[in-house]
Design an enzyme around this catalytic site. Structure first.
Site, mmCIF file in Angstrom:
data_model
loop_
_atom_site.group_PDB
_atom_site.id
_atom_site.type_symbol
_atom_site.label_atom_id
_atom_site.label_comp_id
_atom_site.label_asym_id
_atom_site.label_seq_id
_atom_site.Cartn_x
_atom_site.Cartn_y
_atom_site.Cartn_z
ATOM 1 N N ARG A 260 0.842 -1.200 0.000
ATOM 2 C CA ARG A 260 0.000 0.000 0.000
ATOM 3 C C ARG A 260 0.874 1.245 0.000
ATOM 4 O O ARG A 260 1.828 1.347 0.764
ATOM 5 C CB ARG A 260 -0.927 -0.017 1.219
ATOM 6 C CG ARG A 260 -1.815 -1.248 1.157
ATOM 7 C CD ARG A 260 -2.874 -1.291 2.203
ATOM 8 N NE ARG A 260 -3.649 -2.530 2.017
ATOM 9 C CZ ARG A 260 -4.654 -2.898 2.776
ATOM 10 N NH1 ARG A 260 -5.050 -2.123 3.783
ATOM 11 N NH2 ARG A 260 -5.295 -4.020 2.537
ATOM 12 N N ARG A 275 1.148 1.351 10.321
ATOM 13 C CA ARG A 275 0.773 1.703 8.946
ATOM 14 C C ARG A 275 2.024 1.622 8.081
ATOM 15 O O ARG A 275 2.904 2.476 8.166
ATOM 16 C CB ARG A 275 0.187 3.120 8.919
ATOM 17 C CG ARG A 275 -0.450 3.539 7.610
ATOM 18 C CD ARG A 275 -1.104 4.902 7.733
ATOM 19 N NE ARG A 275 -2.237 4.886 8.640
ATOM 20 C CZ ARG A 275 -3.487 4.589 8.260
ATOM 21 N NH1 ARG A 275 -3.749 4.322 7.005
ATOM 22 N NH2 ARG A 275 -4.461 4.585 9.146
ATOM 23 N N GLU A 347 -7.870 -0.956 14.011
ATOM 24 C CA GLU A 347 -8.478 -1.959 13.135
ATOM 25 C C GLU A 347 -7.536 -3.142 12.917
ATOM 26 O O GLU A 347 -6.412 -2.968 12.458
ATOM 27 C CB GLU A 347 -8.815 -1.321 11.780
ATOM 28 C CG GLU A 347 -9.385 -2.319 10.785
ATOM 29 C CD GLU A 347 -9.547 -1.728 9.386
ATOM 30 O OE1 GLU A 347 -9.942 -0.550 9.281
ATOM 31 O OE2 GLU A 347 -9.271 -2.435 8.409
ATOM 32 N N SER A 350 -11.291 -6.643 8.932
ATOM 33 C CA SER A 350 -12.339 -5.937 8.208
ATOM 34 C C SER A 350 -13.012 -6.951 7.312
ATOM 35 O O SER A 350 -12.343 -7.653 6.561
ATOM 36 C CB SER A 350 -11.704 -4.819 7.382
ATOM 37 O OG SER A 350 -12.699 -4.117 6.679
ATOM 38 N N ARG A 387 0.006 -6.425 11.337
ATOM 39 C CA ARG A 387 -0.384 -5.406 12.311
ATOM 40 C C ARG A 387 -0.798 -6.010 13.648
ATOM 41 O O ARG A 387 -0.707 -5.352 14.684
ATOM 42 C CB ARG A 387 -1.527 -4.558 11.734
ATOM 43 C CG ARG A 387 -1.951 -3.423 12.643
ATOM 44 C CD ARG A 387 -3.171 -2.701 12.112
ATOM 45 N NE ARG A 387 -2.828 -1.558 11.279
ATOM 46 C CZ ARG A 387 -3.752 -0.756 10.743
ATOM 47 N NH1 ARG A 387 -5.039 -0.986 10.953
ATOM 48 N NH2 ARG A 387 -3.381 0.259 9.998
#
Length: 423
Positions: A260, A275, A347, A350, A387
């Site tokens: 990402r 992140r 988070e 998801s 994460r």
RNA sequence: GGAGACGUCGCAUAGUCCGGUCUAGUGCGCCACCCUGCUAAGGUGGUGACCCCGUAAGGGGUCCGAGGGUUCAAAUCCCUCCGUCUCCGCCA
């Protein structure tokens, strides 16, 4: 891609969905107009083409002078057919381009934007570090103490938001991912190691090339995209196919690196590995019948929560608001683990129900009674990512900087019960 | 990287050289029905996807790996690309 028939028959449903997402409802009328002109252009072309074909048959039979006369007529007609065809093609493209701008129809998500989520439930209780008598360290401090996370060298070699996982850090990531794969297999998923470079049509088909295209790495020389999740490769897996769902949903557990760009998130979560540009993930992906999709969505959520239980993390489940859904999702639930040092939820998973939106773009269909075909529903949900290490380190840390290994992960770490700092 | 072969409606295959009778044939599979006391065999018919018009019945169009081109007309001729296979070279 939404169903044009739905838009024709119930334009107000599509308008309402656009409004719920904070998008422009006027595009619905633009689509309706484009649809009308495409149909008329197509009619012109098809009529002319039918005439051309029947004349062509006559030419083949005719002889001599009669043939010459026919040839003159067909030559004229050929130009007309070509021009009608071009018009019909252009009208079709115009319609597709407009239609593809409409995001999936929201189903049941709370109205509003990013902050308007609804908390579904809380599970587990965050630790009270004050009562335990010590100040919790953040995941990077812990990770450095354990010689598990090295962001300095990550930045030296690859730039900011890159990192090395070393020693127990590397082992912990493998443990998490392996635990996730094992759980998925036990639940009947087919484990899959996917490609991480995909063609433009696959990336576009999953709905990731819209508004947030700048989030995605693109290799210009080869015109390939680096996936941000194996969802992309798994959605593409059955593209252009008619799948058999008579035995229930097709379930795949994708294992892949994820990339990402994190464009536009400068200054956000800059410390540690919360992140990052590259991480690993085990992702559940289901192809199901549309009428089973809601139930499947709940199952995916339950499996996510099973993994969170293995990691012994306190978390909450949120129902994401319409304005914060990805373009493909009709509804999305996130599981967010408590992050003690930031006093907030982060988070970790998801799960999205994309209904038929992706399948329509990618041409994934099933056969129904009567021999007809129709698009299937696609759903996805996270089982584990890099994460998770953040939440595990912070929530299971001890006063001396060591970290207790959750029982569910111990078999994957050779029985290791505590990660000890390296002095 | 070089050379060659191939890609047809579930599967297998015909058609491509020499453009029109291909509205893509045949076998297998599959479905329905008939026949046979069951089964097997046999017979008859059907058998893809997508789109448009139509309440429907039905009619029309597109698709022969993908995309262009030539032509009145392309599965068939030309070009580009993709994929598969074989051989050679190079690298793990």
């Amino acid at each position: 891609m939404i169903d044009i028939a739905l838009l024709r028959d119930n334009p107000q449903v599509v308008r309402a969905s656009q409004i719920a997402r904070g998008e422009d409802p006027a595009i619905v009328d633009a689509v309706l107009a484009a649809d009308t002109s495409r149909r008329s252009a197509l009619g012109d072309f098809e009529a002319a083409r039918a005439q051309q074909k029947s004349l062509g048959r006559e030419v083949a039979q005719a002889k001599g002078e009669e043939r010459e006369v026919l040839l003159a007529r067909t030559k004229q007609l050929a130009d007309q057919v070509k021009s009608f065809q071009a018009k019909a093609g252009a009208a079709g493209e115009e319609l597709d381009s407009l239609l593809s701008q409409i995001q999936n129809i929201v189903e049941g998500a709370p109205p509003g934007g990013e902050d308007d989520f609804v908390v579904v439930r809380h599970v587990g209780t965050p630790r009270d570090f004050a009562a335990e008598g010590f100040e919790p360290r953040d995941h990077l401090a812990l990770g450095e103490g354990l010689r598990a996370i090295d962001t300095a060298r990550g930045a030296k070699v690859s730039g900011s938001r890159f990192y090395y996982l070393t020693g127990v850090g590397a082992r912990l990531e493998l443990a998490l991912l392996n635990a996730a794969v094992d759980q998925a297999v036990a639940a009947g998923f087919v484990p899959v190691i996917t490609p991480t470079l995909v063609k433009p049509e696959i990336m576009a088909g999953t709905g990731f090339l819209g508004r947030h295209a700048d989030e995605i790495y693109h290799l210009g020389t080869d015109d390939l995209y680096l996936v941000g999740t194996s969802e992309v490769a798994l959605a593409g897996y059955h593209s252009g196919e008619i799948v058999d769902l008579s035995e229930g949903p097709l379930r795949y557990a994708g294992w892949s690196a994820c990339y990402r760009r994190e464009a536009g998130s400068h200054g956000k979560d800059v410390r540690g590995i919360i992140r990052v540009h590259q991480f690993h993930k085990v992702e559940m992906f289901s192809y199901s019948r549309l009428e089973d999709a809601d139930a499947e969505h709940q199952r995916l959520l339950a499996w996510e929560e099973d993994m969170l239980a293995k990691a012994e993390l306190p978390y909450r489940v949120i129902d994401t608001a319409a304005g914060d859904l990805g373009s493909s999702a009709a509804r999305k639930f996130d599981c967010e683990a408590w992050l003690p040092t930031q006093q907030r939820y982060l988070e970790l998973t998801s799960t999205s129900n994309c209904t038929t939106y992706q399948a329509r773009r990618l041409g994934v269909r099933e056969r129904v009674a009567g021999g007809q075909t129709r698009p299937v529903a696609t759903l996805n949900g996270t089982l584990a990512t890099t994460r998770w290490i953040v939440a595990i380190l912070e929530n299971h840390q001890q006063a001396d900087g060591s970290v207790r290994v959750p029982v569910g992960l111990r078999p994957y770490l050779g029985g290791l019960e505590v990660l000890e700092p390296v002095s």
